[in-house]
Design a protein around this motif. Sequence first.
Motif, PDB file in Angstrom:
ATOM      1  N   LYS A  24      -8.478  -2.041  -7.820  1.00  0.00           N
ATOM      2  CA  LYS A  24      -8.988  -3.079  -6.921  1.00  0.00           C
ATOM      3  C   LYS A  24      -8.014  -3.204  -5.768  1.00  0.00           C
ATOM      4  O   LYS A  24      -6.803  -3.008  -5.951  1.00  0.00           O
ATOM      5  N   PRO A  25      -8.511  -3.523  -4.569  1.00  0.00           N
ATOM      6  CA  PRO A  25      -7.579  -3.635  -3.444  1.00  0.00           C
ATOM      7  C   PRO A  25      -6.574  -4.764  -3.673  1.00  0.00           C
ATOM      8  O   PRO A  25      -6.909  -5.800  -4.258  1.00  0.00           O
ATOM      9  N   ILE A  26      -5.351  -4.525  -3.219  1.00  0.00           N
ATOM     10  CA  ILE A  26      -4.286  -5.526  -3.330  1.00  0.00           C
ATOM     11  C   ILE A  26      -4.373  -6.429  -2.100  1.00  0.00           C
ATOM     12  O   ILE A  26      -4.463  -5.943  -0.967  1.00  0.00           O
ATOM     13  N   THR A  27      -4.352  -7.739  -2.322  1.00  0.00           N
ATOM     14  CA  THR A  27      -4.474  -8.688  -1.207  1.00  0.00           C
ATOM     15  C   THR A  27      -3.230  -9.570  -1.128  1.00  0.00           C
ATOM     16  O   THR A  27      -2.385  -9.571  -2.027  1.00  0.00           O
ATOM     17  N   ALA A  28      -3.134 -10.319  -0.046  1.00  0.00           N
ATOM     18  CA  ALA A  28      -1.933 -11.133   0.212  1.00  0.00           C
ATOM     19  C   ALA A  28      -1.841 -12.310  -0.753  1.00  0.00           C
ATOM     20  O   ALA A  28      -2.855 -12.894  -1.148  1.00  0.00           O
ATOM     21  N   SER A  29      -0.609 -12.652  -1.099  1.00  0.00           N
ATOM     22  CA  SER A  29      -0.360 -13.821  -1.957  1.00  0.00           C
ATOM     23  C   SER A  29      -0.597 -15.097  -1.155  1.00  0.00           C
ATOM     24  O   SER A  29      -0.614 -15.089   0.083  1.00  0.00           O
ATOM     25  N   SER A  30      -0.744 -16.203  -1.865  1.00  0.00           N
ATOM     26  CA  SER A  30      -0.955 -17.491  -1.177  1.00  0.00           C
ATOM     27  C   SER A  30       0.260 -17.830  -0.311  1.00  0.00           C
ATOM     28  O   SER A  30       0.128 -18.407   0.765  1.00  0.00           O
ATOM     29  N   LYS A  31       1.450 -17.424  -0.765  1.00  0.00           N
ATOM     30  CA  LYS A  31       2.677 -17.680   0.023  1.00  0.00           C
ATOM     31  C   LYS A  31       2.630 -16.921   1.350  1.00  0.00           C
ATOM     32  O   LYS A  31       2.924 -17.472   2.415  1.00  0.00           O
ATOM     33  N   GLU A  32       2.224 -15.640   1.296  1.00  0.00           N
ATOM     34  CA  GLU A  32       2.138 -14.853   2.533  1.00  0.00           C
ATOM     35  C   GLU A  32       1.072 -15.413   3.462  1.00  0.00           C
ATOM     36  O   GLU A  32       1.271 -15.480   4.679  1.00  0.00           O
ATOM     37  N   LEU A  33      -0.061 -15.828   2.898  1.00  0.00           N
ATOM     38  CA  LEU A  33      -1.145 -16.372   3.725  1.00  0.00           C
ATOM     39  C   LEU A  33      -0.701 -17.632   4.464  1.00  0.00           C
ATOM     40  O   LEU A  33      -1.110 -17.877   5.598  1.00  0.00           O
ATOM     41  N   GLU A  34       0.149 -18.419   3.799  1.00  0.00           N
ATOM     42  CA  GLU A  34       0.679 -19.625   4.426  1.00  0.00           C
ATOM     43  C   GLU A  34       1.538 -19.264   5.628  1.00  0.00           C
ATOM     44  O   GLU A  34       1.466 -19.890   6.672  1.00  0.00           O
ATOM     45  N   GLU A  35       2.338 -18.214   5.458  1.00  0.00           N
ATOM     46  CA  GLU A  35       3.282 -17.812   6.518  1.00  0.00           C
ATOM     47  C   GLU A  35       2.612 -16.961   7.592  1.00  0.00           C
ATOM     48  O   GLU A  35       3.034 -16.958   8.741  1.00  0.00           O
ATOM     49  N   ASN A  36       1.577 -16.203   7.219  1.00  0.00           N
ATOM     50  CA  ASN A  36       0.919 -15.294   8.157  1.00  0.00           C
ATOM     51  C   ASN A  36      -0.589 -15.258   7.898  1.00  0.00           C
ATOM     52  O   ASN A  36      -1.081 -14.410   7.167  1.00  0.00           O
ATOM     53  N   PRO A  37      -1.338 -16.183   8.513  1.00  0.00           N
ATOM     54  CA  PRO A  37      -2.795 -16.259   8.283  1.00  0.00           C
ATOM     55  C   PRO A  37      -3.523 -14.959   8.641  1.00  0.00           C
ATOM     56  O   PRO A  37      -4.607 -14.696   8.126  1.00  0.00           O
ATOM     57  N   ARG A  38      -2.914 -14.111   9.487  1.00  0.00           N
ATOM     58  CA  ARG A  38      -3.563 -12.849   9.873  1.00  0.00           C
ATOM     59  C   ARG A  38      -3.663 -11.878   8.703  1.00  0.00           C
ATOM     60  O   ARG A  38      -4.371 -10.873   8.780  1.00  0.00           O
ATOM     61  N   ALA A  39      -2.947 -12.177   7.621  1.00  0.00           N
ATOM     62  CA  ALA A  39      -3.002 -11.302   6.431  1.00  0.00           C
ATOM     63  C   ALA A  39      -4.250 -11.570   5.580  1.00  0.00           C
ATOM     64  O   ALA A  39      -4.490 -10.877   4.601  1.00  0.00           O
ATOM     65  N   ARG A  40      -5.042 -12.557   5.973  1.00  0.00           N
ATOM     66  CA  ARG A  40      -6.171 -12.998   5.152  1.00  0.00           C
ATOM     67  C   ARG A  40      -7.125 -11.864   4.789  1.00  0.00           C
ATOM     68  O   ARG A  40      -7.590 -11.750   3.663  1.00  0.00           O
ATOM     69  N   SER A  41      -7.426 -11.014   5.744  1.00  0.00           N
ATOM     70  CA  SER A  41      -8.423  -9.967   5.478  1.00  0.00           C
ATOM     71  C   SER A  41      -7.797  -8.622   5.094  1.00  0.00           C
ATOM     72  O   SER A  41      -8.500  -7.625   4.938  1.00  0.00           O
ATOM     73  N   ALA A  42      -6.462  -8.588   4.932  1.00  0.00           N
ATOM     74  CA  ALA A  42      -5.782  -7.322   4.620  1.00  0.00           C
ATOM     75  C   ALA A  42      -6.022  -6.880   3.177  1.00  0.00           C
ATOM     76  O   ALA A  42      -5.960  -7.684   2.249  1.00  0.00           O
ATOM     77  N   LYS A  43      -6.322  -5.593   3.020  1.00  0.00           N
ATOM     78  CA  LYS A  43      -6.501  -5.010   1.683  1.00  0.00           C
ATOM     79  C   LYS A  43      -5.704  -3.710   1.613  1.00  0.00           C
ATOM     80  O   LYS A  43      -5.821  -2.860   2.492  1.00  0.00           O
ATOM     81  N   LEU A  44      -4.910  -3.577   0.559  1.00  0.00           N
ATOM     82  CA  LEU A  44      -4.089  -2.374   0.369  1.00  0.00           C
ATOM     83  C   LEU A  44      -4.642  -1.554  -0.792  1.00  0.00           C
ATOM     84  O   LEU A  44      -4.901  -2.087  -1.868  1.00  0.00           O
ATOM     85  N   ARG A  45      -4.823  -0.264  -0.555  1.00  0.00           N
ATOM     86  CA  ARG A  45      -5.194   0.664  -1.630  1.00  0.00           C
ATOM     87  C   ARG A  45      -4.127   1.749  -1.714  1.00  0.00           C
ATOM     88  O   ARG A  45      -3.632   2.223  -0.689  1.00  0.00           O
ATOM     89  N   VAL A  46      -3.800   2.147  -2.944  1.00  0.00           N
ATOM     90  CA  VAL A  46      -2.709   3.101  -3.186  1.00  0.00           C
ATOM     91  C   VAL A  46      -3.209   4.246  -4.063  1.00  0.00           C
ATOM     92  O   VAL A  46      -3.899   4.019  -5.054  1.00  0.00           O
ATOM     93  N   ALA A  47      -2.871   5.477  -3.662  1.00  0.00           N
ATOM     94  CA  ALA A  47      -3.211   6.658  -4.453  1.00  0.00           C
ATOM     95  C   ALA A  47      -1.974   7.542  -4.601  1.00  0.00           C
ATOM     96  O   ALA A  47      -1.095   7.537  -3.734  1.00  0.00           O
ATOM     97  N   GLU A  48      -1.936   8.309  -5.700  1.00  0.00           N
ATOM     98  CA  GLU A  48      -0.794   9.188  -5.958  1.00  0.00           C
ATOM     99  C   GLU A  48      -1.270  10.626  -6.108  1.00  0.00           C
ATOM    100  O   GLU A  48      -2.279  10.893  -6.774  1.00  0.00           O
ATOM    101  N   ARG A  49      -0.564  11.551  -5.489  1.00  0.00           N
ATOM    102  CA  ARG A  49      -0.898  12.980  -5.559  1.00  0.00           C
ATOM    103  C   ARG A  49      -0.632  13.501  -6.955  1.00  0.00           C
ATOM    104  O   ARG A  49       0.455  13.273  -7.513  1.00  0.00           O
ATOM    105  N   LEU A  50      -1.585  14.174  -7.495  1.00  0.00           N
ATOM    106  CA  LEU A  50      -1.431  14.737  -8.843  1.00  0.00           C
ATOM    107  C   LEU A  50      -0.586  16.008  -8.804  1.00  0.00           C
ATOM    108  O   LEU A  50      -0.551  16.725  -7.795  1.00  0.00           O
ATOM    109  N   VAL A  51       0.067  16.282  -9.921  1.00  0.00           N
ATOM    110  CA  VAL A  51       0.759  17.564 -10.101  1.00  0.00           C
ATOM    111  C   VAL A  51      -0.311  18.577 -10.470  1.00  0.00           C
ATOM    112  O   VAL A  51      -0.944  18.471 -11.516  1.00  0.00           O
ATOM    113  N   LEU A  52      -0.582  19.522  -9.583  1.00  0.00           N
ATOM    114  CA  LEU A  52      -1.660  20.486  -9.834  1.00  0.00           C
ATOM    115  C   LEU A  52      -1.196  21.557 -10.808  1.00  0.00           C
ATOM    116  O   LEU A  52      -0.122  22.138 -10.656  1.00  0.00           O
ATOM    117  N   LYS A  53      -2.035  21.810 -11.811  1.00  0.00           N
ATOM    118  CA  LYS A  53      -1.670  22.791 -12.846  1.00  0.00           C
ATOM    119  C   LYS A  53      -2.016  24.186 -12.381  1.00  0.00           C
ATOM    120  O   LYS A  53      -2.917  24.393 -11.631  1.00  0.00           O
TER     121      LYS A  53
END
Length: 314
Positions: free
Chosen positions: A285-314
């Motif tokens: 699921k996308p990672i979103t800003a914490s309530s603390k960050e939203l308080e400090e930076n309202p522009r983070a409201r719509s931010a979504k982070l997705r993370v992927a890792e490169r597999l070791v190819l056999k």
Amino acid sequence: MDFVHVPVLLDECIEGLNIKSGGIYIDGTIGGAGHSIEIAKLMGPHGILVGIDQDINAINAARERLKNYGDSVKLVNDNFKNMKSIVHSLGIDKVDGILLDLGVSSHQLDEGERGFSYMKDATLDMRMDRKNPITAETIVNEWSEEEIHNIIKQYGEERWAKRIAEFIIRERQMQRITSTQQLVDIIKSAIPAPARREGPHPAKRTFQALRIAVNDELGILEKTIKDGVGLLKPEGRLCIITFHSLEDRIVKTMFNKLEKPCTCPPRIPQCICGQVPLIKIISRKPITASSKELEENPRARSAKLRVAERLVLK
């Protein structure tokens, strides 16, 4: 004006990149170097950071803020869609991590003359790269009604796209539309009063749509994700921050395709297409800003982070 950019989801990005000492990293949208400073600290003196941005103001600001890291930091004024050729030209074959923050920086929004903001009167520009011949003014004055309607509908997901396009055409027949305030007034007149009173600012979706069109933001994203994954070493990480559903959908879809590329019909018991998974998705699921960050930076409201890792190819 100083290039101010509050880094969004900073801790989450640093954790997502899983930075190691002596590693090689790309920040494809370096902005004010908010994320990059933390990357540079953690990779240490033997690491390399390649910082890319198509906004020369961002590159100049990053150069100043990262000056203590000397030759460990390579800054390039270009579009991240060219990251593959950029790193190869620097003699780098593979990297340990890539970060893409697809948002408009706080500086670009605050710098009135750039025309990104519907809150400030300015010329209708919206170019990230000042060398780009197409501006928002070009689109609203010279493109067809159908093209303008499609942009606002698809990229802005605006239910009043047809009326807004009609009102733009009507206005430009009387006078050229050259300022953000002119455009905001046209949008407000096109959207019925009851609809204007609910939801975000009535111009928000149209301005987003024009910015995406001017900078071809969605067109370059798929290619960049493929190229980025191709550049990663085994266990290297790709972190992408998006700010609206269209971008997030592209990232999610591309990650899913790269994790499960098999095109065989489900009834076939064994894969025969030969497509192998290239990544594993770290954040389902996308990672979103914490309530603390939203308080400090309202522009983070719509931010979504997705993370992927490169597999070791056999």
